[in-house]
Design a protein around this motif. Structure first.
Motif, PDB file in Angstrom:
ATOM      1  N   GLU A   1      45.513-100.249  56.751  1.00 60.93           N
ATOM      2  CA  GLU A   1      44.340-100.802  56.059  1.00 60.93           C
ATOM      3  C   GLU A   1      43.180-100.983  57.029  1.00 60.93           C
ATOM      4  O   GLU A   1      42.030-100.685  56.699  1.00 60.93           O
ATOM      5  CB  GLU A   1      44.684-102.132  55.394  1.00 60.93           C
ATOM      6  CG  GLU A   1      45.592-101.994  54.205  1.00 60.93           C
ATOM      7  CD  GLU A   1      46.100-103.328  53.692  1.00 60.93           C
ATOM      8  OE1 GLU A   1      45.674-104.394  54.222  1.00 60.93           O
ATOM      9  OE2 GLU A   1      46.918-103.314  52.763  1.00 60.93           O
ATOM     10  N   HIS A   2      43.475-101.460  58.232  1.00 55.72           N
ATOM     11  CA  HIS A   2      42.450-101.632  59.262  1.00 55.72           C
ATOM     12  C   HIS A   2      41.814-100.287  59.611  1.00 55.72           C
ATOM     13  O   HIS A   2      40.583-100.181  59.710  1.00 55.72           O
ATOM     14  CB  HIS A   2      43.055-102.281  60.506  1.00 55.72           C
ATOM     15  CG  HIS A   2      42.208-102.140  61.733  1.00 55.72           C
ATOM     16  ND1 HIS A   2      41.098-102.920  61.952  1.00 55.72           N
ATOM     17  CD2 HIS A   2      42.301-101.299  62.798  1.00 55.72           C
ATOM     18  CE1 HIS A   2      40.541-102.563  63.110  1.00 55.72           C
ATOM     19  NE2 HIS A   2      41.257-101.589  63.635  1.00 55.72           N
TER      20      HIS A   2
ATOM     21  N   GLY B   1      55.041-111.191  56.216  1.00 55.53           N
ATOM     22  CA  GLY B   1      53.954-111.655  57.062  1.00 55.53           C
ATOM     23  C   GLY B   1      54.448-112.473  58.232  1.00 55.53           C
ATOM     24  O   GLY B   1      53.952-112.346  59.359  1.00 55.53           O
TER      25      GLY B   1
ATOM     26  N   GLU C   1      51.423-101.663  57.475  1.00 55.81           N
ATOM     27  CA  GLU C   1      50.516-101.631  56.323  1.00 55.81           C
ATOM     28  C   GLU C   1      49.162-102.242  56.684  1.00 55.81           C
ATOM     29  O   GLU C   1      48.113-101.711  56.318  1.00 55.81           O
ATOM     30  CB  GLU C   1      51.115-102.382  55.127  1.00 55.81           C
ATOM     31  CG  GLU C   1      52.300-101.689  54.493  1.00 55.81           C
ATOM     32  CD  GLU C   1      53.625-102.047  55.146  1.00 55.81           C
ATOM     33  OE1 GLU C   1      53.636-102.817  56.138  1.00 55.81           O
ATOM     34  OE2 GLU C   1      54.659-101.555  54.678  1.00 55.81           O
ATOM     35  N   ARG C   2      49.176-103.334  57.425  1.00 56.41           N
ATOM     36  CA  ARG C   2      47.922-103.957  57.840  1.00 56.41           C
ATOM     37  C   ARG C   2      47.137-103.043  58.775  1.00 56.41           C
ATOM     38  O   ARG C   2      45.912-102.949  58.684  1.00 56.41           O
ATOM     39  CB  ARG C   2      48.185-105.312  58.501  1.00 56.41           C
ATOM     40  CG  ARG C   2      48.611-106.373  57.501  1.00 56.41           C
ATOM     41  CD  ARG C   2      48.736-107.772  58.097  1.00 56.41           C
ATOM     42  NE  ARG C   2      49.842-107.829  59.057  1.00 56.41           N
ATOM     43  CZ  ARG C   2      49.713-108.119  60.353  1.00 56.41           C
ATOM     44  NH1 ARG C   2      48.549-108.406  60.859  1.00 56.41           N
ATOM     45  NH2 ARG C   2      50.771-108.153  61.131  1.00 56.41           N
ATOM     46  N   TYR C   3      47.848-102.332  59.674  1.00 58.65           N
ATOM     47  CA  TYR C   3      47.181-101.416  60.597  1.00 58.65           C
ATOM     48  C   TYR C   3      46.541-100.251  59.853  1.00 58.65           C
ATOM     49  O   TYR C   3      45.398 -99.872  60.145  1.00 58.65           O
ATOM     50  CB  TYR C   3      48.171-100.904  61.648  1.00 58.65           C
ATOM     51  CG  TYR C   3      47.548 -99.972  62.647  1.00 58.65           C
ATOM     52  CD1 TYR C   3      46.625-100.451  63.585  1.00 58.65           C
ATOM     53  CD2 TYR C   3      47.858 -98.628  62.651  1.00 58.65           C
ATOM     54  CE1 TYR C   3      46.038 -99.597  64.496  1.00 58.65           C
ATOM     55  CE2 TYR C   3      47.274 -97.762  63.566  1.00 58.65           C
ATOM     56  CZ  TYR C   3      46.357 -98.250  64.493  1.00 58.65           C
ATOM     57  OH  TYR C   3      45.777 -97.408  65.390  1.00 58.65           O
TER      58      TYR C   3
ATOM     59  N   TRP D   1      56.310-111.239  50.272  1.00 60.14           N
ATOM     60  CA  TRP D   1      55.035-111.134  50.981  1.00 60.14           C
ATOM     61  C   TRP D   1      55.001-112.125  52.150  1.00 60.14           C
ATOM     62  O   TRP D   1      54.620-111.761  53.271  1.00 60.14           O
ATOM     63  CB  TRP D   1      53.885-111.410  50.003  1.00 60.14           C
ATOM     64  CG  TRP D   1      52.564-111.526  50.667  1.00 60.14           C
ATOM     65  CD1 TRP D   1      51.733-110.502  51.032  1.00 60.14           C
ATOM     66  CD2 TRP D   1      51.924-112.734  51.076  1.00 60.14           C
ATOM     67  NE1 TRP D   1      50.614-111.006  51.639  1.00 60.14           N
ATOM     68  CE2 TRP D   1      50.708-112.386  51.682  1.00 60.14           C
ATOM     69  CE3 TRP D   1      52.264-114.081  50.977  1.00 60.14           C
ATOM     70  CZ2 TRP D   1      49.826-113.327  52.186  1.00 60.14           C
ATOM     71  CZ3 TRP D   1      51.387-115.015  51.489  1.00 60.14           C
ATOM     72  CH2 TRP D   1      50.180-114.640  52.075  1.00 60.14           C
TER      73      TRP D   1
ATOM     74  N   ARG E   1      39.509 -99.081  56.906  1.00 57.33           N
ATOM     75  CA  ARG E   1      38.315 -99.906  56.783  1.00 57.33           C
ATOM     76  C   ARG E   1      37.348 -99.688  57.945  1.00 57.33           C
ATOM     77  O   ARG E   1      36.147 -99.588  57.747  1.00 57.33           O
ATOM     78  CB  ARG E   1      38.742-101.381  56.722  1.00 57.33           C
ATOM     79  CG  ARG E   1      37.756-102.330  56.167  1.00 57.33           C
ATOM     80  CD  ARG E   1      38.328-103.743  55.964  1.00 57.33           C
ATOM     81  NE  ARG E   1      39.079-104.268  57.109  1.00 57.33           N
ATOM     82  CZ  ARG E   1      40.412-104.399  57.152  1.00 57.33           C
ATOM     83  NH1 ARG E   1      41.152-104.050  56.111  1.00 57.33           N
ATOM     84  NH2 ARG E   1      41.008-104.885  58.217  1.00 57.33           N
TER      85      ARG E   1
ATOM     86  N   ASP F   1      55.005-106.399  57.967  1.00 57.66           N
ATOM     87  CA  ASP F   1      53.873-105.780  57.282  1.00 57.66           C
ATOM     88  C   ASP F   1      52.824-105.245  58.260  1.00 57.66           C
ATOM     89  O   ASP F   1      51.738-104.842  57.865  1.00 57.66           O
ATOM     90  CB  ASP F   1      53.226-106.779  56.330  1.00 57.66           C
ATOM     91  CG  ASP F   1      52.628-107.972  57.045  1.00 57.66           C
ATOM     92  OD1 ASP F   1      52.952-108.190  58.239  1.00 57.66           O
ATOM     93  OD2 ASP F   1      51.827-108.691  56.422  1.00 57.66           O
ATOM     94  N   ALA F   2      53.147-105.198  59.544  1.00 57.16           N
ATOM     95  CA  ALA F   2      52.182-104.789  60.568  1.00 57.16           C
ATOM     96  C   ALA F   2      51.668-103.372  60.335  1.00 57.16           C
ATOM     97  O   ALA F   2      50.478-103.110  60.511  1.00 57.16           O
ATOM     98  CB  ALA F   2      52.807-104.905  61.955  1.00 57.16           C
TER      99      ALA F   2
END
Length: 79
Positions: free
Chosen positions: A45-46, A33, A41-43, A29, A49, A38-39
């Protein structure tokens, strides 16, 4: 080795493996990061949301756009 000693030994090994797996997961993890791996996966999720129902790009589309953006905006990198 008595049966209860064997069970205790097996339980100890299980605990060690469990701790090692948690440590490896935390290290993965952290590394993802730090490197930005992990960009995507974060995008995603963004998007979920803040823009529910918006189309989600494929991994390939995401990285192509990200690298194109980096080329358009060279100030975002050091060299």
């Amino acid at each position: 080795m008595a049966a209860h000693e064997a069970r205790a030994h097996d339980g100890g090994m299980t605990a060690v493996l469990s701790r090692a797996q948690r440590y490896a997961g935390a290290l993965r993890w952290y590394w993802r990061g730090m490197t930005g791996a992990d960009a995507y996966e974060r995008y995603v999720e963004h998007l979920a949301r803040t823009h529910p129902g918006a189309p989600v790009p494929t991994v390939k589309q995401f990285w192509r756009e990200k690298y194109d953006d980096m080329e358009r905006n060279p100030a975002t990198r050091c060299c």
